[in-house]
Design a protein around this motif. Structure first.
Motif, PDB file in Angstrom:
ATOM      1  N   PHE A 214       6.174   1.828 -65.432  1.00  0.00           N
ATOM      2  CA  PHE A 214       5.216   2.746 -64.776  1.00  0.00           C
ATOM      3  C   PHE A 214       3.777   2.366 -65.138  1.00  0.00           C
ATOM      4  O   PHE A 214       2.890   2.297 -64.285  1.00  0.00           O
ATOM      5  CB  PHE A 214       5.485   4.190 -65.203  1.00  0.00           C
ATOM      6  N   ALA A 215       3.547   2.063 -66.426  1.00  0.00           N
ATOM      7  CA  ALA A 215       2.185   1.706 -66.865  1.00  0.00           C
ATOM      8  C   ALA A 215       1.745   0.402 -66.207  1.00  0.00           C
ATOM      9  O   ALA A 215       0.594   0.244 -65.790  1.00  0.00           O
ATOM     10  CB  ALA A 215       2.171   1.564 -68.399  1.00  0.00           C
ATOM     11  N   SER A 216       2.671  -0.550 -66.085  1.00  0.00           N
ATOM     12  CA  SER A 216       2.333  -1.852 -65.493  1.00  0.00           C
ATOM     13  C   SER A 216       2.009  -1.711 -64.004  1.00  0.00           C
ATOM     14  O   SER A 216       1.055  -2.314 -63.509  1.00  0.00           O
ATOM     15  CB  SER A 216       3.497  -2.836 -65.693  1.00  0.00           C
ATOM     16  N   ILE A 217       2.796  -0.890 -63.294  1.00  0.00           N
ATOM     17  CA  ILE A 217       2.541  -0.695 -61.855  1.00  0.00           C
ATOM     18  C   ILE A 217       1.227   0.057 -61.658  1.00  0.00           C
ATOM     19  O   ILE A 217       0.447  -0.245 -60.752  1.00  0.00           O
ATOM     20  CB  ILE A 217       3.707   0.065 -61.191  1.00  0.00           C
ATOM     21  N   SER A 218       0.938   1.008 -62.532  1.00  0.00           N
ATOM     22  CA  SER A 218      -0.323   1.744 -62.439  1.00  0.00           C
ATOM     23  C   SER A 218      -1.505   0.781 -62.571  1.00  0.00           C
ATOM     24  O   SER A 218      -2.489   0.865 -61.829  1.00  0.00           O
ATOM     25  CB  SER A 218      -0.380   2.806 -63.547  1.00  0.00           C
ATOM     26  N   ALA A 219      -1.377  -0.199 -63.466  1.00  0.00           N
ATOM     27  CA  ALA A 219      -2.436  -1.212 -63.636  1.00  0.00           C
ATOM     28  C   ALA A 219      -2.571  -2.049 -62.371  1.00  0.00           C
ATOM     29  O   ALA A 219      -3.673  -2.364 -61.918  1.00  0.00           O
ATOM     30  CB  ALA A 219      -2.113  -2.108 -64.834  1.00  0.00           C
ATOM     31  N   GLY A 220      -1.443  -2.379 -61.759  1.00  0.00           N
ATOM     32  CA  GLY A 220      -1.454  -3.158 -60.503  1.00  0.00           C
ATOM     33  C   GLY A 220      -2.161  -2.401 -59.395  1.00  0.00           C
ATOM     34  O   GLY A 220      -2.943  -2.974 -58.614  1.00  0.00           O
ATOM     35  N   ILE A 221      -1.933  -1.090 -59.338  1.00  0.00           N
ATOM     36  CA  ILE A 221      -2.584  -0.256 -58.307  1.00  0.00           C
ATOM     37  C   ILE A 221      -4.105  -0.290 -58.490  1.00  0.00           C
ATOM     38  O   ILE A 221      -4.866  -0.442 -57.542  1.00  0.00           O
ATOM     39  CB  ILE A 221      -2.064   1.196 -58.377  1.00  0.00           C
ATOM     40  N   ASN A 222      -4.528  -0.240 -59.759  1.00  0.00           N
ATOM     41  CA  ASN A 222      -5.977  -0.293 -60.024  1.00  0.00           C
ATOM     42  C   ASN A 222      -6.566  -1.635 -59.635  1.00  0.00           C
ATOM     43  O   ASN A 222      -7.652  -1.716 -59.075  1.00  0.00           O
ATOM     44  CB  ASN A 222      -6.250   0.007 -61.501  1.00  0.00           C
ATOM     45  N   ALA A 223      -5.833  -2.710 -59.883  1.00  0.00           N
ATOM     46  CA  ALA A 223      -6.326  -4.050 -59.491  1.00  0.00           C
ATOM     47  C   ALA A 223      -6.409  -4.153 -57.975  1.00  0.00           C
ATOM     48  O   ALA A 223      -7.369  -4.687 -57.410  1.00  0.00           O
ATOM     49  CB  ALA A 223      -5.407  -5.131 -60.048  1.00  0.00           C
ATOM     50  N   LEU A 224      -5.438  -3.591 -57.281  1.00  0.00           N
ATOM     51  CA  LEU A 224      -5.390  -3.686 -55.812  1.00  0.00           C
ATOM     52  C   LEU A 224      -6.565  -2.952 -55.187  1.00  0.00           C
ATOM     53  O   LEU A 224      -7.004  -3.289 -54.077  1.00  0.00           O
ATOM     54  CB  LEU A 224      -4.077  -3.099 -55.294  1.00  0.00           C
ATOM     55  N   PHE A 225      -7.104  -1.943 -55.875  1.00  0.00           N
ATOM     56  CA  PHE A 225      -8.177  -1.096 -55.359  1.00  0.00           C
ATOM     57  C   PHE A 225      -9.447  -1.909 -55.090  1.00  0.00           C
ATOM     58  O   PHE A 225     -10.298  -1.526 -54.308  1.00  0.00           O
ATOM     59  CB  PHE A 225      -8.438   0.020 -56.378  1.00  0.00           C
ATOM     60  N   GLY A 226      -9.591  -3.054 -55.743  1.00  0.00           N
ATOM     61  CA  GLY A 226     -10.823  -3.835 -55.600  1.00  0.00           C
ATOM     62  C   GLY A 226     -11.082  -4.264 -54.154  1.00  0.00           C
ATOM     63  O   GLY A 226     -10.152  -4.674 -53.443  1.00  0.00           O
ATOM     64  N   PRO A 227     -12.349  -4.179 -53.665  1.00  0.00           N
ATOM     65  CA  PRO A 227     -12.645  -4.493 -52.254  1.00  0.00           C
ATOM     66  C   PRO A 227     -12.336  -5.952 -51.878  1.00  0.00           C
ATOM     67  O   PRO A 227     -12.134  -6.261 -50.717  1.00  0.00           O
ATOM     68  CB  PRO A 227     -14.127  -4.193 -52.098  1.00  0.00           C
ATOM     69  N   LEU A 228     -12.295  -6.852 -52.834  1.00  0.00           N
ATOM     70  CA  LEU A 228     -11.990  -8.251 -52.476  1.00  0.00           C
ATOM     71  C   LEU A 228     -10.492  -8.488 -52.403  1.00  0.00           C
ATOM     72  O   LEU A 228     -10.037  -9.568 -52.047  1.00  0.00           O
ATOM     73  CB  LEU A 228     -12.620  -9.226 -53.479  1.00  0.00           C
ATOM     74  N   HIS A 229      -9.707  -7.485 -52.785  1.00  0.00           N
ATOM     75  CA  HIS A 229      -8.240  -7.610 -52.775  1.00  0.00           C
ATOM     76  C   HIS A 229      -7.693  -6.572 -51.797  1.00  0.00           C
ATOM     77  O   HIS A 229      -7.912  -6.697 -50.608  1.00  0.00           O
ATOM     78  CB  HIS A 229      -7.728  -7.424 -54.210  1.00  0.00           C
ATOM     79  N   GLY A 230      -7.064  -5.543 -52.283  1.00  0.00           N
ATOM     80  CA  GLY A 230      -6.439  -4.591 -51.373  1.00  0.00           C
ATOM     81  C   GLY A 230      -7.428  -3.710 -50.647  1.00  0.00           C
ATOM     82  O   GLY A 230      -7.113  -3.154 -49.599  1.00  0.00           O
ATOM     83  N   GLY A 231      -8.640  -3.610 -51.181  1.00  0.00           N
ATOM     84  CA  GLY A 231      -9.636  -2.729 -50.539  1.00  0.00           C
ATOM     85  C   GLY A 231     -10.197  -3.350 -49.270  1.00  0.00           C
ATOM     86  O   GLY A 231     -10.949  -2.724 -48.519  1.00  0.00           O
ATOM     87  N   ALA A 232      -9.815  -4.598 -48.993  1.00  0.00           N
ATOM     88  CA  ALA A 232     -10.420  -5.313 -47.854  1.00  0.00           C
ATOM     89  C   ALA A 232     -10.010  -4.703 -46.520  1.00  0.00           C
ATOM     90  O   ALA A 232     -10.786  -4.718 -45.564  1.00  0.00           O
ATOM     91  CB  ALA A 232     -10.029  -6.793 -47.901  1.00  0.00           C
ATOM     92  N   ASN A 233      -8.793  -4.133 -46.426  1.00  0.00           N
ATOM     93  CA  ASN A 233      -8.368  -3.612 -45.114  1.00  0.00           C
ATOM     94  C   ASN A 233      -9.265  -2.440 -44.685  1.00  0.00           C
ATOM     95  O   ASN A 233      -9.595  -2.300 -43.505  1.00  0.00           O
ATOM     96  CB  ASN A 233      -6.886  -3.244 -45.082  1.00  0.00           C
ATOM     97  N   SER A 234      -9.680  -1.632 -45.679  1.00  0.00           N
ATOM     98  CA  SER A 234     -10.627  -0.538 -45.323  1.00  0.00           C
ATOM     99  C   SER A 234     -11.992  -1.138 -44.975  1.00  0.00           C
ATOM    100  O   SER A 234     -12.634  -0.733 -44.005  1.00  0.00           O
ATOM    101  CB  SER A 234     -10.801   0.418 -46.508  1.00  0.00           C
ATOM    102  N   ALA A 235     -12.378  -2.166 -45.737  1.00  0.00           N
ATOM    103  CA  ALA A 235     -13.706  -2.782 -45.521  1.00  0.00           C
ATOM    104  C   ALA A 235     -13.786  -3.431 -44.145  1.00  0.00           C
ATOM    105  O   ALA A 235     -14.849  -3.457 -43.512  1.00  0.00           O
ATOM    106  CB  ALA A 235     -13.976  -3.823 -46.620  1.00  0.00           C
ATOM    107  N   VAL A 236     -12.659  -3.931 -43.641  1.00  0.00           N
ATOM    108  CA  VAL A 236     -12.657  -4.550 -42.298  1.00  0.00           C
ATOM    109  C   VAL A 236     -12.997  -3.488 -41.251  1.00  0.00           C
ATOM    110  O   VAL A 236     -13.844  -3.702 -40.381  1.00  0.00           O
ATOM    111  CB  VAL A 236     -11.287  -5.183 -41.971  1.00  0.00           C
ATOM    112  N   LEU A 237     -12.355  -2.319 -41.365  1.00  0.00           N
ATOM    113  CA  LEU A 237     -12.615  -1.235 -40.391  1.00  0.00           C
ATOM    114  C   LEU A 237     -14.088  -0.814 -40.456  1.00  0.00           C
ATOM    115  O   LEU A 237     -14.743  -0.677 -39.421  1.00  0.00           O
ATOM    116  CB  LEU A 237     -11.725  -0.024 -40.701  1.00  0.00           C
ATOM    117  N   GLU A 238     -14.614  -0.677 -41.668  1.00  0.00           N
ATOM    118  CA  GLU A 238     -16.023  -0.271 -41.809  1.00  0.00           C
ATOM    119  C   GLU A 238     -16.927  -1.339 -41.191  1.00  0.00           C
ATOM    120  O   GLU A 238     -17.897  -1.045 -40.519  1.00  0.00           O
ATOM    121  CB  GLU A 238     -16.357  -0.046 -43.297  1.00  0.00           C
ATOM    122  N   MET A 239     -16.546  -2.609 -41.345  1.00  0.00           N
ATOM    123  CA  MET A 239     -17.327  -3.719 -40.757  1.00  0.00           C
ATOM    124  C   MET A 239     -17.291  -3.633 -39.231  1.00  0.00           C
ATOM    125  O   MET A 239     -18.332  -3.702 -38.566  1.00  0.00           O
ATOM    126  CB  MET A 239     -16.745  -5.058 -41.232  1.00  0.00           C
TER     127      MET A 239
END
Ligand code: SDX
Length: 393
Positions: A214-239
């Protein structure tokens, strides 16, 4: 980089770890899960079957798939005390920190996961995560819109259950649109794993200290949040919305990117590994027209996206830098057409990537030889020097 040291090319290209899970050929644009081409899995499999494949290494028999599906359906409920977490979050909280907090808190409700890892504890934690993350994600959405939470309905499949908990209401029946469920199932398959991307390497690195799943997956979720990684799909719509709202002038936006004005990037383009078209983006683009047609997507944004792609693929600036659409470029348009607000797009990425994260954590736990271990560095700081007294500084 500073000229102090020259990096041995071998060092730079040292693989982070070995793995049997996913194969990528960035130049040829190839992606395979446990040897199966993504194109075949996208066309013929389901997200829950692909989850089984990634985690256990083989396609399941019918009995194995039924058993896996049943086990997951028995764990979709959250502990009532964990549900109360949502009362504490601000209503406008971004759902990604909500997701990572709730997942990290799972280890407080299942203390057995904190003890030394055993096959049995890993199995039940795997099932609980696959079952509960969709519920946590749906509740994060309901909290953000001030609507009552719906309990899971275990007569539904994983994706259908998530859609009903997200868009359904206690006051009336909610029939999941099969086209919507199939489209989301496909997108989850395409996001399910991707070798040593930032968030997966994070899960492996945190797990290499024997931190619980659980702790390891929680860390993965935080890493994914970054705009250059998983946050990019939201950034595309805003663009895309930004281009539309400023008159739809794609050409001048492309020039802004090429001139690097205000550090603006063509979000959804480029990839650390794919120096060719991301095979996932090709599949998503192919189905985007069909899915948006069925779901009634915003064609004006899709047209802008297609114009952007056309301009970029014909422009030396992007071609020379091998910048092609990645998995995020068209995904956001489909999520929007499904009814998800932009800030939930990365949550959907996390739901898709969960089986891959779990598979990598289990592989690393079962076979220390595949551990990332303790990364080393090349020191490029000052050489040895003596302490300087305050009055001499
Ligand atoms: C994901 O690793 C994974 O597998 C990730 C992922 C997964 O499934 O887990 O595939 C998911 O994270 C996809 C990527 C989503 N991110 C974005 O779409 C954000 C926009 N993309 C960029 O930030 C960038 O392309 C990266 C970070 C994704 C990759 O960067 P690279 O390949 O390491 O390239 P770089 O940063 O070294 O840049 C090389 C050149 C630079 O220009 P110059 O210095 O040569 O003049 O290319 C330019 C960069 O400025 N460049 C871009 C660009 N990406 C790189 N210019 C404009 N727009 C872009 N998107």
């Amino acid at each position: 980089k500073t000229g102090l040291v020259t990096l041995d090319p071998g060092f730079v290209n040292t693989a982070a770890c070995s793995s049997e899970i996913t194969y990528i050929d960035g130049d040829a644009g190839i992606l395979r899960y446990r040897g199966y081409p993504i194109e075949q899995l996208a066309e013929r499999s389901t997200f829950i079957e692909v989850s089984y494949l990634l985690i256990y290494g083989e396609l399941p028999s019918e009995a194995q798939l039924n058993d896996f599906t049943t086990k997951i359906s028995r764990h979709t409920l959250l502990h009532e005390d964990l549900k109360r977490f949502f009362d504490g979050f601000p209503r406008d909280a971004h759902p990604m920190p909500v997701l990572s907090s709730a997942v990290s808190a799972l280890s407080t409700f299942y203390p057995e996961t904190l003890k030394p890892v055993t096959e049995e504890r890993t199995e039940i934690a795997t099932i609980r995560l696959l079952a509960k993350l969709p519920t946590i994600a749906a509740y994060a959405y309901k909290k953000s819109v001030g609507q009552p939470f719906l309990y899971p309905d275990n007569s539904l499949g994983l994706v259908e259950n998530f859609l009903r908990m997200t868009f359904g209401f206690p006051a009336e029946p909610y029939d999941v649109d099969p086209a919507l469920a199939r489209a989301l199932d496909l997108l989850f398959i395409l996001h399910a794993d991707h070798e040593q991307n930032c968030s997966t390497s994070t899960v492996r690195l945190v797990g290499s200290s024997e931190a619980n799943l659980f702790a390891s997956i929680s860390a993965g979720i935080n890493a994914l949040f970054g705009p250059l990684h998983g946050g990019a799909n939201s950034a595309v719509l805003e663009m895309l919305e930004g281009i539309r709202d400023s008159g739809g002038d794609v050409k001048s936006f492309v020039n802004k990117v090429k001139n690097k004005e205000d550090g603006v990037k063509l979000m959804g383009f480029g990839h650390r590994v794919y120096k060719n078209y991301d095979p996932r983006a090709a599949i998503i683009k192919k189905t985007a027209d069909e899915i948006l047609g069925k779901l009634g997507g915003d064609d004006s944004l899709l047209d802008i996206a297609k114009q952007l792609e056309e301009h970029a693929l014909a422009d030396d600036y992007f071609v020379q830098r091998k910048l092609y659409p990645n998995v995020d470029f068209y995904t956001g348009l489909i999520y929007r057409a499904m009814g998800f607000p932009t800030k939930f797009f990365t949550v959907l990425f996390a739901l898709g990537r969960l089986p891959g994260w779990i598979a990598h954590w289990r592989e690393m736990t079962n076979d220390p030889a595949t551990k990332i271990g303790r990364p080393r560095q090349v020191y490029i700081g000052p050489k040895e020097r003596d302490y300087v007294a305050m009055d001499a500084r």
